[in-house]
Design a protein around this motif. Structure first.
Motif, PDB file in Angstrom:
ATOM      1  N   GLY A 150       0.862  -0.753  -0.066  1.00 58.91           N
ATOM      2  CA  GLY A 150       0.061   0.064  -0.633  1.00 58.91           C
ATOM      3  C   GLY A 150       0.936   1.334  -0.056  1.00 58.91           C
ATOM      4  O   GLY A 150       0.146   2.429   0.482  1.00 58.91           O
ATOM      5  N   ALA A 151       1.821   1.788  -0.772  1.00 59.78           N
ATOM      6  CA  ALA A 151       3.139   2.600  -0.020  1.00 59.78           C
ATOM      7  C   ALA A 151       2.426   3.450  -1.106  1.00 59.78           C
ATOM      8  O   ALA A 151       2.149   3.263  -2.272  1.00 59.78           O
ATOM      9  N   GLN A 152       2.337   4.645  -0.973  1.00 57.60           N
ATOM     10  CA  GLN A 152       2.677   5.743  -1.580  1.00 57.60           C
ATOM     11  C   GLN A 152       3.811   5.925  -2.920  1.00 57.60           C
ATOM     12  O   GLN A 152       2.496   6.621  -3.560  1.00 57.60           O
ATOM     13  N   LEU A 153       4.892   6.206  -2.879  1.00 61.49           N
ATOM     14  CA  LEU A 153       5.697   6.368  -3.101  1.00 61.49           C
ATOM     15  C   LEU A 153       5.948   4.476  -4.291  1.00 61.49           C
ATOM     16  O   LEU A 153       6.512   3.559  -3.562  1.00 61.49           O
ATOM     17  N   THR A 154       6.462   5.159  -5.405  1.00 60.39           N
ATOM     18  CA  THR A 154       5.900   3.584  -6.306  1.00 60.39           C
ATOM     19  C   THR A 154       6.651   4.403  -7.316  1.00 60.39           C
ATOM     20  O   THR A 154       6.756   5.347  -8.092  1.00 60.39           O
ATOM     21  N   TYR A 155       7.925   3.286  -7.653  1.00 58.37           N
ATOM     22  CA  TYR A 155       8.580   3.440  -8.859  1.00 58.37           C
ATOM     23  C   TYR A 155       8.019   2.274  -9.969  1.00 58.37           C
ATOM     24  O   TYR A 155       8.228   0.760  -9.657  1.00 58.37           O
ATOM     25  N   ASP A 156       7.713   3.261 -11.134  1.00 59.69           N
ATOM     26  CA  ASP A 156       7.360   1.978 -12.474  1.00 59.69           C
ATOM     27  C   ASP A 156       8.972   1.065 -12.800  1.00 59.69           C
ATOM     28  O   ASP A 156       9.057   1.980 -13.890  1.00 59.69           O
ATOM     29  N   GLY A 157       9.332  -0.022 -12.827  1.00 60.55           N
ATOM     30  CA  GLY A 157      11.107  -0.093 -13.997  1.00 60.55           C
ATOM     31  C   GLY A 157       9.961  -1.358 -14.514  1.00 60.55           C
ATOM     32  O   GLY A 157      10.881  -2.391 -14.848  1.00 60.55           O
ATOM     33  N   SER A 158       9.136  -1.384 -15.295  1.00 57.00           N
ATOM     34  CA  SER A 158       8.276  -2.275 -15.636  1.00 57.00           C
ATOM     35  C   SER A 158       9.479  -2.716 -17.239  1.00 57.00           C
ATOM     36  O   SER A 158       9.240  -4.030 -18.064  1.00 57.00           O
ATOM     37  N   ALA A 159      10.083  -1.978 -17.639  1.00 62.73           N
ATOM     38  CA  ALA A 159      10.972  -1.644 -18.978  1.00 62.73           C
ATOM     39  C   ALA A 159      11.620  -3.142 -18.816  1.00 62.73           C
ATOM     40  O   ALA A 159      12.513  -3.681 -20.009  1.00 62.73           O
ATOM     41  N   ALA A 160      12.520  -3.057 -17.544  1.00 61.25           N
ATOM     42  CA  ALA A 160      13.693  -4.110 -17.699  1.00 61.25           C
ATOM     43  C   ALA A 160      13.174  -4.936 -16.355  1.00 61.25           C
ATOM     44  O   ALA A 160      12.730  -4.632 -15.061  1.00 61.25           O
TER      45      ALA A 160
END
Length: 291
Positions: free
Chosen positions: A130-140
């Motif tokens: 449920g973290a509010q800070l998210t990082y999108d590293g879906s490319a690799a």
């Protein structure tokens, strides 16, 4: 010397088993060892907890001589969590206990401890998701540069110690990364259960509790591992001592036995009343890396 008889009560003692299982649970928990344990609910009415998240009031301002300072409002958002009961039970026949084949009572202790520990870990991982800070590293797939980009979301002025939870299937990728430091090469040693190494100043702990999630638009979604990165220390900048995760204990590990005399069986059950909450959202980044 008189003949001595081993009684079932000598082998199945709820008090002794409770102590043994409690000790085993602590050693088997992987996701939640860094969590703060809050016991304020023990012995008092109620089973809900309101968790505040306070917003920063801002930097101090220059004030001229004789001029009154303006006041600001302390604001907070709140989350409510409810205590629940986690429970597991095993049934042992007298024949199984007294046969001497293996160690059924000891194995019961181990299995019950593993069961409760796994449930606490699952709830802890769910809270971290449920973290509010998210990082999108879906490319690799997971790698040093992606972890660094995720960490930058903390916007730290002072580098702090962190842990990143990864899925076991990501471990090979990390071990092959030139920036990964294996735990057997540490000078100071490991501090977390299950820790296998470090990368980008994050202690790496594998857990099958790390879920696979869908990232992207419908029709072009990518399966990703949702890996929480958690700050372990108090914030040196704000002196904030609120832990990222808190376990609210209503009642700690409790073991009870129920004797079924006509069938010569004993039911052994263990329960734990608790709630897990994300108590400081500023200390968690959820990094999503391609599966």
């Amino acid at each position: 010397m008189a003949n001595q008889t081993t009684k079932l009560s000598d082998l199945i003692n709820p008090q002794v088993m409770a102590d043994m299982i409690s000790a085993k649970i602590a050693s088997k928990i992987v996701v939640a060892p860094f969590a703060k344990i809050d016991t304020t609910l023990q012995g008092v009415p109620g089973n809900t907890v309101t968790v505040p998240q306070y917003a920063y009031i801002g930097d101090a301002a220059d004030i001229a001589e004789g001029v009154a300072a303006e006041t600001v409002k302390l604001t907070a958002s709140t989350t409510t969590v409810t205590v629940k009961k986690a429970m597991k039970a095993v049934e042992l026949t007298d024949e199984a206990v007294l046969s001497g084949y293996g160690n059924p009572v000891g194995e019961t202790n181990t299995q019950l401890a593993k069961s409760i520990a796994s449930k606490v870990d699952s709830d802890a991982m769910t809270a971290l998701q449920g973290a509010q800070l998210t990082y999108d590293g879906s490319a690799a797939a997971i790698k040093y540069s992606g972890i660094v980009d995720a960490i930058d979301l903390f916007e730290e002025e002072i580098n702090s110690e962190k842990v990143i939870f990864v899925h076991p299937k990501q471990v090979t990728q990390l071990r092959k990364d030139s920036d990964f430091i294996s735990a057997d090469k540490y000078k100071a040693g490991v501090i977390l259960s299950g820790e296998i190494g470090m990368i980008a100043n994050c202690r790496v702990v594998p857990s099958k509790k790390v879920p696979v999630v869908k990232v992207g638009e419908t029709g072009s979604q990518v399966d990703c591992y949702a890996c929480p990165i958690v700050k372990l220390n108090n914030d040196a900048e704000t002196e904030d001592d609120a832990a990222a995760l808190t376990i609210y204990l209503k009642r700690d590990t409790n073991v009870e036995t129920d004797r079924v005399s006509l069938s010569r069986k004993t039911d052994i059950s263990v329960d734990k009343h608790y709630a897990v909450a994300l108590s400081n959202t500023s200390k968690v980044v959820l990094a999503k890396f391609k599966k």
